[in-house]
Every structure is written in C-alpha cells, then in structure tokens.
Design a protein around this motif. Structure first.
Motif, PDB file in Angstrom:
ATOM      1  N   LYS A 490       0.842  -1.192   0.000  1.00 40.03           N
ATOM      2  CA  LYS A 490       0.000   0.000   0.000  1.00 40.03           C
ATOM      3  C   LYS A 490       0.881   1.247   0.000  1.00 40.03           C
ATOM      4  CE  LYS A 490      -4.147  -1.823   2.237  1.00 40.03           C
ATOM      5  NZ  LYS A 490      -5.058  -1.749   3.395  1.00 40.03           N
ATOM      6  N   ALA A 491       0.341   2.307  -0.541  1.00 45.05           N
ATOM      7  CA  ALA A 491       1.118   3.549  -0.654  1.00 45.05           C
ATOM      8  C   ALA A 491       1.532   4.085   0.713  1.00 45.05           C
ATOM      9  CB  ALA A 491       0.303   4.594  -1.419  1.00 45.05           C
ATOM     10  N   ASN A 492       0.697   3.838   1.729  1.00 47.67           N
ATOM     11  CA  ASN A 492       0.984   4.406   3.054  1.00 47.67           C
ATOM     12  C   ASN A 492       1.654   3.413   3.990  1.00 47.67           C
ATOM     13  OD1 ASN A 492      -1.159   2.682   3.557  1.00 47.67           O
ATOM     14  ND2 ASN A 492      -2.184   4.082   4.959  1.00 47.67           N
ATOM     15  N   ALA A 495       4.904   4.636   5.715  1.00 45.95           N
ATOM     16  CA  ALA A 495       4.619   5.709   6.672  1.00 45.95           C
ATOM     17  C   ALA A 495       3.943   5.166   7.929  1.00 45.95           C
ATOM     18  CB  ALA A 495       3.728   6.766   6.016  1.00 45.95           C
ATOM     19  N   VAL A 496       3.064   4.187   7.750  1.00 47.67           N
ATOM     20  CA  VAL A 496       2.396   3.577   8.905  1.00 47.67           C
ATOM     21  C   VAL A 496       3.414   2.882   9.803  1.00 47.67           C
ATOM     22  CG1 VAL A 496       0.811   1.730   9.597  1.00 47.67           C
ATOM     23  CG2 VAL A 496       0.142   3.327   7.797  1.00 47.67           C
ATOM     24  N   SER A 499       5.287   5.371  11.828  1.00 50.91           N
ATOM     25  CA  SER A 499       4.474   5.888  12.930  1.00 50.91           C
ATOM     26  C   SER A 499       4.462   4.918  14.104  1.00 50.91           C
ATOM     27  CB  SER A 499       3.040   6.146  12.452  1.00 50.91           C
ATOM     28  OG  SER A 499       3.005   7.136  11.453  1.00 50.91           O
ATOM     29  N   ASP A 621      -7.558  -0.542   6.519  1.00 50.00           N
ATOM     30  CA  ASP A 621      -6.369   0.300   6.460  1.00 50.00           C
ATOM     31  C   ASP A 621      -5.661   0.266   7.805  1.00 50.00           C
ATOM     32  OD1 ASP A 621      -4.406   2.130   6.019  1.00 50.00           O
ATOM     33  OD2 ASP A 621      -5.734   3.839   5.657  1.00 50.00           O
ATOM     34  N   GLY A 623      -3.398   2.034   8.722  1.00 56.45           N
ATOM     35  CA  GLY A 623      -3.200   3.403   9.185  1.00 56.45           C
ATOM     36  C   GLY A 623      -4.247   3.821  10.199  1.00 56.45           C
TER      37      GLY A 623
END
Length: 848
Positions: A490-492, A495-496, A499, A621, A623
């Motif tokens: 996934k694109a995020n 970043a996840v 975090s 998700d 995220g």
C-alpha cells in the motif's frame, strides 16, 4: 472414508442455486409478529431503568437524601428544598452521562451488526441479522456464522464448526435436511437454509438466558478505580463516625452533629470516577468509530494505548487489496511468460493450460483476491472460454499444510477435468517430478518469490472412473506450471510502519506466503528486522521456552498456519508484550481471540474473524490503527488528568471541613452539605465531560506504550496529586484562619472560604490539563466544553454572591472587591506552584 461418486455430487451442486422466491414482505411481517425478531433478550442490567436503579443506590444520592430528610425533620424547609433540587441535579447528571454513553454504544452496535444474505420476493440481498424471521431462506458461506437456527435445504461441500455449542473443535459435515444452529461458523463450502427459530428461541438463545446473570470481568483500570473508590468510601465511613462523635460530644445535638458528619462524608466520596470511567470509554469508542475503527467493547479503548506489538497480516493489510497475475511458468517448456504482455490467444497451448487449470481450480464466483486475479487473467487470455466456466462436478476444499485445493469439472463428452492449485510445497510432492525437474521448479519459485510475487503451483489430475478418490492428494497428478501474482505494498505502508516505530510499537508480519515473498515485501516497506525470519513449521517445532526469545527477535513469519499464529501470539504475551493481531479469515480466529487486541478487516474480513476480534478496521487500512492507538493514549491520558483533578480538589474540601473541628477552631463547622454539593455539581461535569474533550498532548505518539498493569492511583503520581491538593488546602485554610483571627462575622468568613475553594477549582482545572505543558501553552488549546463549564461555574458563583435569596440560602454575606481579590490571589498561589514544578520537570527533560 468412502470414495465420492460423481453423479450425486453433480446433482448436489445443481441444487445449490437456492430457493426460487423466498418469503414475501407480507410473510416476513407476519412471521415477525408471530415469532419475534432475531435478537437475544436484553440485558436486565442495561437500559434506563437499570441506570435509575444504579443512581438511587449511589452513595452520594443516599447521603443527599439522608441530609434532606434531616433538614426537613429540623424544619429547615428551604435547605431541604435546595438539597432536593441538588438531588435531582446529581441524578440528572448521572442519568445524562449514562444515556450519552448508551447512545454511543448503541450507535456502535448498529455499525457492527452483522448482515445475512437472504432471498425475498425472488431477489437475493443483505439484511441485518436481527431482521431475520422464521421461514427466511438464508445463504451461509465459508467464513460466515449461522445467524439463526435452521434446516439445510441445499449444501455444497458444507461443514460447520459447532464448538460454541458442543465444545468439539472438529468441523462437522452437514447435508440437506440436517439442523444447524445459530452461532456456529462455516468451516467450508456454502449452503441455503430455512430459518426455524430466531432470537431467544434458538439453542444459543436458550443458553444465553442461562448465562445472563454472569458478570463480565472488569479491566485492570476498572478494578483500580473500583478499589480506590471503595477505600475512600470506607475512609468516609470512619470519618463520618468520628466527626459525628466529636460534634455530638461538644454540642449534645445529634441532628446537628449528623449534618456536619454527612458534610464530611460527601467531601470524601469521589463518586465522579466510576461515572467518568464509563463515559470516557463509551465516548472514546464512539470517537474511534468516526475514524473507521469499530470497537465491540468500549473497554478495548483502555488497552489500545498499551499495545507494544502489532502482528500484521501482509495481504490486504500491508499490501494492496487487489492482486494481478504477472507471470506464468510453463512447466512443459520451462519458459517464464510475462502475462500482461500476452494478448488474447497469444499464449502457447501449454502456457494456456497452466492458466486454464488455475482458473478451473478457482470458484465460479470467487471472493478471494488471488482467485479474482486468476479469473481476470483467464478472461483476458481466453475471452470465449471465460464466459461460462465448465460445470463443477465436485470440489475438495482448501486443505493441507501448506494448503492445496482441487476442483473436478465436467468437460466435453462427459469427461471430468481435475484441476488443482496451491502451495508449491504441497503441489510438488503430490506430482512427484524427477529430482532435477523438482529442483528447477523450486529455483524458479524462489526467484519469483524474491521479487515479491505470491507463487502458486498448478497441476492436472487423473483418476479411474467412476469414483473420485476420498482425498485430493490421491489423484494421479502431473505438474503443469506456476502462477506468479503481484500484490504491491500500500502507498501508506512505509509511513504507517514509521508511525508505529516512533510510538515504540514493534510490527511483525505474519503471512502464509513464501519466505522470499514475505521478506521482499518487508524490505520494500522498510519493516525493521526484515531479514529475520521464522516459518510456521519452525514455530511448531520449538518448545514454548525456545520460542519466546525467537518470537521477540523475529519480524517476518512466513508460511504460517492457524496453530503457528496462535503459538506466536501466546509466546509474545508470555514475554509481557501487549499484542494486537490483525486478520481476516476463518483461520485467523484463534489468534485474534488470543491477542489482547484482535483486529479484523471490515471489507475482506469473514464474519468469524469479526466476531473473534475486538476491533474492526472499516476500510482495511492499518493506518487507522495508528489513529486508534493515538486515541487510546489520549483517552487514557485525559482520564488520568481527570482522576488527578478529582483527588486534588477533594483534599481541600475534606480538610476545610475536618481540621477546624479536630483543632477546635472557633468556626468549627463553616461549610454545610449545601456548600459541598455545590462543589460536587461543579466537579462532576468538569471531571467526566470537560476532561474527556481535551485534545491529545504534544508528543504523545512519540512516547513508549504504558504497561497494561500500570496504575496512577498509587505511588509518586498519586502523591503529586495529594501534594497539589494540600497546596490548595493551605491557601483555603489560610483564608479561613485569617478571617477568623480578624474577627470577621462568620458569614463573611464562610463567603471568603467558599470563593477561594471555587476559584481554586477553576485554576486547578486549567493547571491539570497537562503536566508537561505550561498553562500559557494549554490555555490556547481548543476545548469549548471546558470553557463553557468554567464559565458556568463562575456565573453560578456570581449568582450565589449577588442574588440576595441565593446568598441567604448559602448563608453568605456581601464582601468587598478587595477581599475577593485576596481570595483569588490565595487560590492562584495554592495552585500556581504546580507551574513551577512543571518548569523544573521540563528543564530536567531538556538536559536529558
């Protein structure tokens, strides 16, 4: 097991389209009126009546009622009436908080309500499970729960896990005519059933009625709050008896002595805390739902901020939901074919056979992402053949470790085509290729897996008619080739993971994929420790003591199956970790249930997974889990601040009532129950409403998780609140003592003391918004509810000081502006020293 004959299997499959019409709307209404809805009996401990019973049994309510009766007995009708109004206000606040929490939980219940596929008025559609009625035609598929008692009409390779009723973990094969029961879960296949009982009339409903009296276990924080309130209640009882005795010995008037003893008891009782806890958890759950995270139990909110490890599935969680077939390996020619570059009809006959058999080994209408990708690829390569799949004669469900599945389809001329797809480690042994060929296939498999592809083996089977073998492995198999599917991150995802790392939370990938595939994706998304690996087989071969350190130090778990997932979760828990586990399939159920925080996928997740989990990610998700953990930390932090506030503000009230009496001051009983209840009415909403609305503190997600068993109701943190309360008490008692020594009238002294207490409460509320930021910083933080309540507090103070009738009721006297200014200064000093303490702490942290 007997061999399975082809004829009956064909007839069984042909019947699986289900009932033609189902109930009409009129029949649904009539059945509902006769048999009721598909809901279990409501919990007698919930609802408005239960809330009212709890309010009436609340110690503060009892104290107010007793005080009002005494005032009435003594002929002080105005005081009795005022306490009656206060009684209604206290009850009203409690009921409001409870109703507010119930509404939030009710909304969550509606969001998490499962749905069932039914046929009504000749059309198939989804309805809430609670709307099912006797006579409904219901479709149940693999991964779903049976929503009501019923009798099977048609079935396709259908088996049920009935452990919820029988305790037997082995799935039971069901045939048309067999009864099925609500709450059991579909282990394989699909079936149409006719509902025969709903709600409390089901077998599960009858069991539920027998266990309705069981009280759910309280969370650690609930127990801590309950124990703290219980201890303070016993302290209150002892103080009540002591003050009553001293007052009676000095005055000889038992009713007056009783009134002042009740005043002290009221000041000691922190009845705000249980109400605040329930409100914080329920409203926190409602906030999470707006972020796309559904909580089945509000207490889950408490544990979110403690999560130290997240065991995340790869497919659809860290990677995109959809998949696509990128390459084929043609076993006949040993050639890799780039499938997206192959137009319709461009595949060789042998490569086409690989893709065709992969398609025939998939469901006619697949719900699995891999099978959807295979069907799409087959449709692109052979549009004519994809329009109508070959009729399914018999299917062998996904089985084995690692798994494989087989379909037998009817071909032209009445022959049967046997097609299988599955893990290469399963397909190769049953095909038995020569060692050199097997080694080459494994090499290609590893090469494709290292590129991040999910690789499936494809095989063709033969048998001796007319009987099929009992097990799919018993066909005579020939290896056809490999299918490589791409499932990019996934694109995020990266970043996840960052975090989570900043929040001190480890992420472990747990997947059924090849080790090379799992590690390739792990490296792409920057998973810390991507080079560390354990397989499901390795997990099962280790004993518990050996597994614990390996589980702690491993980031990628590949070729995992249900038992191995469960063992990893248990090992991490044994290490003292607070484990969150994500999953979407039937096989994830045990691990989801065992984890501290089970997280199911809302879109892809089966009903079994959603029922086993405590959280549901609506959009699949991960995220959302970052936001959920942030909310969990915010809610815990705010509740902690609310508790500190309650403890600190109760201390000056207690000491202002008790110390003058114990030291035999001239004004021994300055405050009455009416003054204390005014303060309680101010403190209750501030604690449970204003602090609940506080925004998250800066840097909260850069702090390590708190231990699940950590408490702030003991030790240094509680001591800090006690000292804070003592500082306010010194200020209030200083005003008390100075006014008494100057010979002021009692009414003036009472007014000054009360004003100092109320202003101290205002300053304390502002100071306790944060123990890391100064009041200059926090005063700019948005919280309209807090400012509204503080404004209301000051407005009420103006009323009781300025309106003659109210002033007389509280036994106050007019005082000068200068005197009120001294009260404000005393309150500011009594609370303001905390700001110096915060500055020292910030200085120490900056040096570190």
């Amino acid at each position: 097991m007997e061999a399975i004959r082809s004829g009956p299997a064909i007839e069984e499959r042909r019947a699986a389209d289900g009932p033609a019409l189902g109930l009409t709307d009129a029949a649904v209404a009539a059945s509902c009126a006769t048999h009721g809805r598909n809901v279990l009996a409501a919990d007698a401990r919930s609802g408005l009546l239960a809330t009212l019973r709890e309010v009436v049994a609340d110690p503060m309510f009892v104290l107010l009622l007793a005080t009002g009766v005494i005032y009435f007995w003594m002929g002080h009708l105005e005081d009795a009436l005022a306490l009656g109004v206060a009684l209604l206000l206290v009850a009203g606040i409690s009921v409001y908080q409870s109703v507010r929490s119930d509404q939030a939980l009710g909304a969550l219940h509606e969001l998490t309500q499962p749905r069932a596929q039914v046929r009504r008025n000749g059309r198939q559609g989804a309805v809430p499970v609670q709307d099912l009625v006797v006579g409904d035609a219901v479709l149940v598929e693999e991964g779903g729960r049976v929503p009501a008692d019923g009798r099977l009409d048609v079935a396709s390779d259908f088996s049920l896990d009935e452990a919820i009723l029988t305790g037997e973990a082995v799935a039971v094969i069901k045939s048309p005519g067999d009864p099925v029961f609500a709450g059991t879960s579909t282990a394989s296949g699909s079936a149409w059933l006719t509902v025969t009982a709903v709600g409390s009339q089901t077998e599960l409903g009858r069991i539920g009625q027998r266990i309705a009296t069981i009280v759910a276990e309280k969370t650690p924080l609930q127990r801590q709050v309950g124990q703290f309130v219980a201890r303070m209640t016993w302290v209150g009882v002892a103080a009540f008896l002591l003050v009553w005795g001293i007052n009676f010995a000095r005055s000889g008037n038992w009713t007056t002595a009783l009134l002042f003893a009740l005043t002290l008891a009221m000041s000691l009782l922190p009845q705000e805390l249980p109400v605040a806890f329930s409100g914080f958890m329920a409203l926190g759950a409602a906030r999470l739902s707006r972020l796309g995270v559904l909580t089945k139990q509000p207490q889950t909110v408490e544990s979110l901020g403690s999560a130290t490890v997240i065991c995340a599935d790869k497919t659809g969680t860290l990677t995109q939901e959809g998949m696509s077939v990128r390459q084929l390996y043609d076993g006949a020619t040993a050639v890799l074919v780039d499938l997206p570059g192959a137009t319709a009809g461009a595949l060789s006959a042998t490569a086409g056979a690989v893709l065709a058999h992969a398609r025939w080994a998939s469901e006619d209408e697949p719900f699995d992402a891999m099978e959807k990708a295979i069907v799409a690829a087959y449709a692109a390569a052979d549009p004519a053949g994809a329009a109508v799949p070959r009729p399914l004669v018999h299917e062998y469900p996904l089985a084995g470790t690692p798994p494989m599945m087989t379909h037998v389809r009817q071909a032209s001329g009445g022959e049967a085509v046997v097609a299988a797809k599955g893990a290469v480690e399963h397909v190769l042994p049953v095909c038995r290729p020569v060692p050199a060929l097997a080694a080459e296939i494994r090499r290609v498999t590893q090469e494709l897996s290292a590129q991040g592809y999910r690789v499936l083996g494809v095989a063709r089977g033969t048998y001796t008619p007319p009987d099929f073998p009992a097990a799919q492995d018993d066909f005579a198999w020939s290896f056809l080739g490999l299918v490589a599917l791409e499932n990019p991150p996934k694109a995020n995802a990266a970043a996840v993971l960052r975090s989570f790392a900043e929040a001190g939370i480890q992420v472990k990938m747990i997947t059924g994929d090849f080790p090379e595939t799992a590690q390739a994706i792990a490296r792409q998304i920057g998973l810390p420790g991507a080079d560390t690996l354990l397989t499901g087989q390795q997990v099962m071969e280790m004993n518990a003591d050996a597994l614990r350190p390996r589980a702690a130090g491993t980031a990628v778990f590949a070729r995992m199956f249900p038992e191995a997932k469960l063992r990893v979760v248990e090992a991490l828990k044994a290490n003292g970790e607070v484990v969150a586990m994500t999953g979407d399939g039937v096989n994830d159920g045990p691990a989801l249930k065992a984890a501290h925080i089970g997280v199911a996928m809302g879109r892809r997740g089966t009903e079994v997974a959603r029922q086993a989990a405590s959280l549901v990610l609506v959009d699949d998700d991960l995220g959302s889990m970052v936001a959920a953990i942030a909310q969990g930390r915010r809610i815990y932090q705010n509740f902690k601040q609310a508790v500190f506030y309650v403890v600190s503000i109760h201390i000056p009230i207690i000491l202002t009532v008790a110390l003058p009496l114990l030291f035999n001051w001239e004004w021994a009983n300055l405050l009455s129950p009416l003054h204390v209840i005014f303060l309680e009415l101010v403190m209750g909403p501030t604690c449970s409403i204003a602090f609940e609305n506080e925004p998250a503190e800066v840097g909260q997600m850069q702090q390590p998780p708190r231990p699940l068993t950590a408490t702030f109701l003991a030790g240094a943190k509680l001591a800090r609140s006690l000292v804070q309360g003592l500082g306010i008490a010194v200020a209030v008692l200083g005003v008390y003592y100075v006014a008494m020594q100057r010979g002021e009238p009692v009414a003036v002294g009472r007014t000054l003391v009360f004003v100092t207490l109320v202003l101290s409460n205002v300053f304390l509320t502002l100071a306790n918004r944060s123990f890391t930021q100064s009041i200059v910083q926090t005063i700019r933080l948005p919280n309209r509810v807090l400012w509204l309540l503080l404004g209301l507090t000051l407005a009420l103070l103006v009323v009781v000081l300025g309106v003659p009738a109210a002033r007389a009721l509280f036994e106050f006297a007019p005082v000068s502006g200068a005197a009120l200014g001294w009260c404000a200064l005393a309150a500011l000093v009594g609370v303001g020293w905390v700001e110096g303490y915060k500055a020292v702490l910030r200085g120490q942290q900056q040096k570190i």
